[in-house]
Design a protein around this motif. Structure first.
Motif, PDB file in Angstrom:
ATOM      1  N   THR A 127     -22.083 -12.602   8.191  1.00 55.92           N
ATOM      2  CA  THR A 127     -21.647 -10.760   7.477  1.00 55.92           C
ATOM      3  C   THR A 127     -21.838 -10.467   8.494  1.00 55.92           C
ATOM      4  O   THR A 127     -21.355  -8.898   8.143  1.00 55.92           O
ATOM      5  N   PRO A 130     -17.980  -7.513  10.252  1.00 58.83           N
ATOM      6  CA  PRO A 130     -17.157  -7.524   8.400  1.00 58.83           C
ATOM      7  C   PRO A 130     -15.100  -7.813   7.628  1.00 58.83           C
ATOM      8  O   PRO A 130     -15.687  -8.032   6.664  1.00 58.83           O
ATOM      9  N   ALA A 131     -14.877  -7.951   8.760  1.00 57.37           N
ATOM     10  CA  ALA A 131     -13.862  -9.352   8.047  1.00 57.37           C
ATOM     11  C   ALA A 131     -14.222 -10.468   7.780  1.00 57.37           C
ATOM     12  O   ALA A 131     -14.000 -10.804   6.782  1.00 57.37           O
ATOM     13  N   LYS A 133     -17.245 -10.590   6.499  1.00 61.01           N
ATOM     14  CA  LYS A 133     -18.567 -10.308   5.789  1.00 61.01           C
ATOM     15  C   LYS A 133     -16.924 -10.260   4.997  1.00 61.01           C
ATOM     16  O   LYS A 133     -18.105 -10.762   2.961  1.00 61.01           O
ATOM     17  N   ASP A 134     -16.354  -9.191   4.365  1.00 60.33           N
ATOM     18  CA  ASP A 134     -15.266  -9.519   3.115  1.00 60.33           C
ATOM     19  C   ASP A 134     -14.961 -10.436   2.464  1.00 60.33           C
ATOM     20  O   ASP A 134     -15.001 -10.769   1.118  1.00 60.33           O
ATOM     21  N   ALA A 135     -14.352 -11.573   3.370  1.00 59.85           N
ATOM     22  CA  ALA A 135     -14.077 -13.223   2.966  1.00 59.85           C
ATOM     23  C   ALA A 135     -15.023 -14.038   2.441  1.00 59.85           C
ATOM     24  O   ALA A 135     -14.230 -14.272   1.861  1.00 59.85           O
ATOM     25  N   GLU A 137     -17.538 -12.559   0.676  1.00 64.68           N
ATOM     26  CA  GLU A 137     -17.409 -12.259  -0.843  1.00 64.68           C
ATOM     27  C   GLU A 137     -16.379 -12.386  -1.529  1.00 64.68           C
ATOM     28  O   GLU A 137     -16.472 -13.073  -2.623  1.00 64.68           O
ATOM     29  N   LYS A 138     -15.384 -13.244  -1.096  1.00 59.73           N
ATOM     30  CA  LYS A 138     -14.267 -13.041  -1.966  1.00 59.73           C
ATOM     31  C   LYS A 138     -14.642 -14.632  -2.492  1.00 59.73           C
ATOM     32  O   LYS A 138     -14.106 -14.849  -3.598  1.00 59.73           O
ATOM     33  N   ASN A 140     -16.872 -17.158  -1.916  1.00 62.49           N
ATOM     34  CA  ASN A 140     -18.345 -17.455  -2.220  1.00 62.49           C
ATOM     35  C   ASN A 140     -18.689 -18.785  -0.682  1.00 62.49           C
ATOM     36  O   ASN A 140     -19.041 -19.366  -1.564  1.00 62.49           O
ATOM     37  N   GLU A 175      -7.982  -8.449  13.164  1.00 64.57           N
ATOM     38  CA  GLU A 175      -7.894  -9.143  11.792  1.00 64.57           C
ATOM     39  C   GLU A 175      -7.082 -10.566  11.084  1.00 64.57           C
ATOM     40  O   GLU A 175      -7.945 -11.211  10.735  1.00 64.57           O
ATOM     41  N   GLN A 343     -12.701 -19.997  -5.195  1.00 68.37           N
ATOM     42  CA  GLN A 343     -13.674 -20.195  -4.796  1.00 68.37           C
ATOM     43  C   GLN A 343     -15.053 -20.961  -5.188  1.00 68.37           C
ATOM     44  O   GLN A 343     -14.829 -21.824  -5.774  1.00 68.37           O
TER      45      GLN A 343
END
Length: 358
Positions: A127, A130-131, A133-135, A137-138, A140, A175, A343
């Motif tokens: 995490t 940043p890229a 971390k977003d993935a 969250e999308k 799990n 990214e 997910q």
């Protein structure tokens, strides 16, 4: 206007669907007793090893190397690499729980990644990127971290064409490249050599199993493989072809080929193995895992299920279930359906692995 209107198209999809219906699944599971099952398993595995190109893979010294160690909250993250074929290297993260005692052996989890999460970075919970971390969250997708926090030694490898193993067309720090794969380019090269990305992925995981067997902190007789999407592909094929996987969790990757890969033929190239549809469907691959514990996790709104949705999944599950029932192991097969999309959900996965490995 620089084009002309097209009043009619002449595609081949209808014909290919007909060819599939007439000539598909020649090695489908249909055993009636244990002897027939064992004969079928031997024949099916031999054919799948051939068409994936695994029988062409070259063995070599693993030459394991420790590249870095980073202390995390409750575990140590070691970056390592092994040689899976001559001059072919697979980097991976090994997550080691802090409470591992000297001389202790622990059960292990191999946690292969899917697409869109930058390979091992997304499974090992990076995490700090940043890229990634977003993935996470999308999708799990940090299930590697969740398993190490439950006390397992966890191996998070990069599959060929992903993460630090991207081919020349994806080798940048942008990214858009980091999160994507070069599966298509790799499969173009592989198929023309009688190989496949699927075969390469499975071979590399088999070599990782070889490495785990050399470690004094690992229980080589208690190894699970658990993955989402493309990680589910890797888990399904590895468990189907290698009995050293004692327990498997497949998330977001269990459905009929006809709806989900023939009709949805824009899916990633890594899914496509020459002649595979002529011989088996996913339910047959699942049947090869019997009687070892298997949990299949499905989002009821996952678009990869195909136009018929859950019906395309449950049909394949029933094929697998017949094998488990034949072998008296119906209690070792679970299908968890959750409300959601593509997910890792995990509500039953961790307890399932605990039950069969601890």
């Amino acid at each position: 206007m620089r084009t002309i209107p097209t009043n009619r198209y002449y595609p081949s999809m209808g014909h290919l669907l007909d060819v599939y219906d007439r000539g598909g699944r020649r090695l489908g599971f249909d055993a009636e007793d244990l002897s027939e099952y064992e004969d079928w398993k031997k024949t099916a595995r031999s054919k799948l090893t051939e068409i994936t190109g695994i029988d062409q893979m070259e063995t070599c010294d693993l030459q394991p190397a420790l590249l870095e160690s980073v202390q995390q909250n409750g575990f140590q993250r070691d970056k390592m690499a092994i040689q899976t074929e001559p001059d072919v290297w697979m980097p991976f993260y090994l997550l080691v729980p802090d409470d591992l005692k000297a001389g202790e052996r622990r059960p292990c989890v191999i946690a292969p990644h899917g697409h869109g999460i930058a390979g091992k970075y997304g499974v090992a919970g990076r995490t700090d990127i940043p890229a990634v971390k977003d993935a996470i969250e999308k999708y799990n997708s940090d299930y590697g971290v969740q398993f190490v926090k439950r006390g397992y030694l966890v191996f998070c490898p990069d599959a060929r064409g992903v993460g630090e193993r991207r081919e020349w067309t994806g080798q940048s720090d942008q990214e858009s490249d980091l999160l994507k794969s070069t599966c298509a380019q790799l499969n173009h090269m592989a198929i023309s050599m009688g190989q496949s990305v699927t075969g390469m992925w499975v071979w590399d995981l088999m070599r990782l199993l070889d490495y785990i067997a050399t470690r004094e902190d690992c229980r080589a007789d208690r190894i699970a493989c658990c993955g989402l999407s493309g990680g589910g592909l890797q888990t399904l094929w590895l468990a189907a072809l290698d009995d050293r996987v004692r327990c498997a969790v497949i998330s977001g990757y269990f459905y009929g080929y006809r709806d989900s890969l023939l009709k949805l033929s824009n899916n990633c190239s890594c899914n496509y193995v020459p002649h595979v549809w002529q011989h088996v469907d996913m339910g047959d691959l699942g049947a090869l895992i019997a009687p070892r514990p298997l949990l299949i996790e499905t989002g009821d709104q996952d678009p990869l299920n195909g136009e018929r949705g859950l019906a395309n999944v449950t049909e394949q599950f029933e094929i697998t279930n017949k094998a488990y029932s034949l072998l008296g192991a119906a209690d070792k097969l679970n299908h968890y359906i959750f409300e959601g999309g593509h997910q890792w959900q995990g509500a039953q996965s961790y307890e399932f692995v605990d039950k069969w490995l601890q």
